[in-house]
Design a protein around this motif. Structure first.
Motif, short mmCIF file in Angstrom:
data_model
loop_
_atom_site.label_atom_id
_atom_site.label_comp_id
_atom_site.label_asym_id
_atom_site.label_seq_id
_atom_site.Cartn_x
_atom_site.Cartn_y
_atom_site.Cartn_z
N ASP A 76 0.84 -1.20 0.00
CA ASP A 76 0.00 0.00 0.00
C ASP A 76 0.88 1.26 0.00
O ASP A 76 0.61 2.20 -0.75
N ASP A 80 1.10 4.25 -3.02
CA ASP A 80 0.56 5.55 -2.67
C ASP A 80 0.89 6.67 -3.68
O ASP A 80 -0.01 7.39 -4.09
N ARG A 83 -1.44 6.56 -6.85
CA ARG A 83 -2.91 6.60 -6.76
C ARG A 83 -3.50 7.75 -7.55
O ARG A 83 -4.58 7.63 -8.11
N ARG A 84 -2.80 8.88 -7.64
CA ARG A 84 -3.35 10.04 -8.34
C ARG A 84 -3.59 9.73 -9.81
O ARG A 84 -4.47 10.31 -10.42
N TRP A 86 -4.75 6.84 -11.24
CA TRP A 86 -6.04 6.21 -11.49
C TRP A 86 -7.19 7.02 -10.89
O TRP A 86 -8.28 6.96 -11.40
N SER A 87 -6.94 7.81 -9.85
CA SER A 87 -7.99 8.67 -9.32
C SER A 87 -8.41 9.68 -10.37
O SER A 87 -9.59 9.94 -10.56
#
Length: 113
Positions: A76, A80, A83-84, A86-87
């Motif tokens: 995880d 981190d 993540r931006r 796929w967000s």
């Protein structure tokens, strides 16, 4: 000791973890659900247990396995910064779907509503 990444690189181990993410399972249940031989399931569970990714308890005459989330924190933490990516894509898809819905029904009423 192998890292969590090395352990979950093996597809059968990922399948077992995915199954255990929904609920605890015995070896026999994992064997049936994943259509894997018992020896293979036991081998992968041993690797996952030694890496600390799963733990087991005895229930009657069977051993029931569940996930230990702590080692997955390494994965995880590594994910981190990504993540931006796929967000942003999920947000763009949501906006696109909203525009499509508005274009199809200019009165603002959704289909079937």
């Amino acid at each position: 000791m192998e890292s969590s990444f090395a352990i979950i690189a093996e597809p059968n181990r990922r399948a077992i973890l995915k199954l255990l993410a929904s609920s605890e399972q015995s070896v026999g249940e994992i064997e049936r659900r994943l259509h894997m031989p018992q020896t293979s399931v036991s081998k992968h569970l041993r690797v996952l247990r030694e890496a600390g990714l799963v733990e087991s308890r005895v229930e009657a005459q069977r051993r029931v396995y569940r996930i230990r989330p702590e080692p997955l924190k390494e994965v995880d933490a590594w994910l981190d910064p990504f993540r931006r990516f796929w967000s942003a894509h999920v947000d763009a898809l949501e906006r696109h779907l909203e525009r499509m819905e508005m274009e199809e029904e200019p009165d603002g009423k959704g289909k079937g509503k």
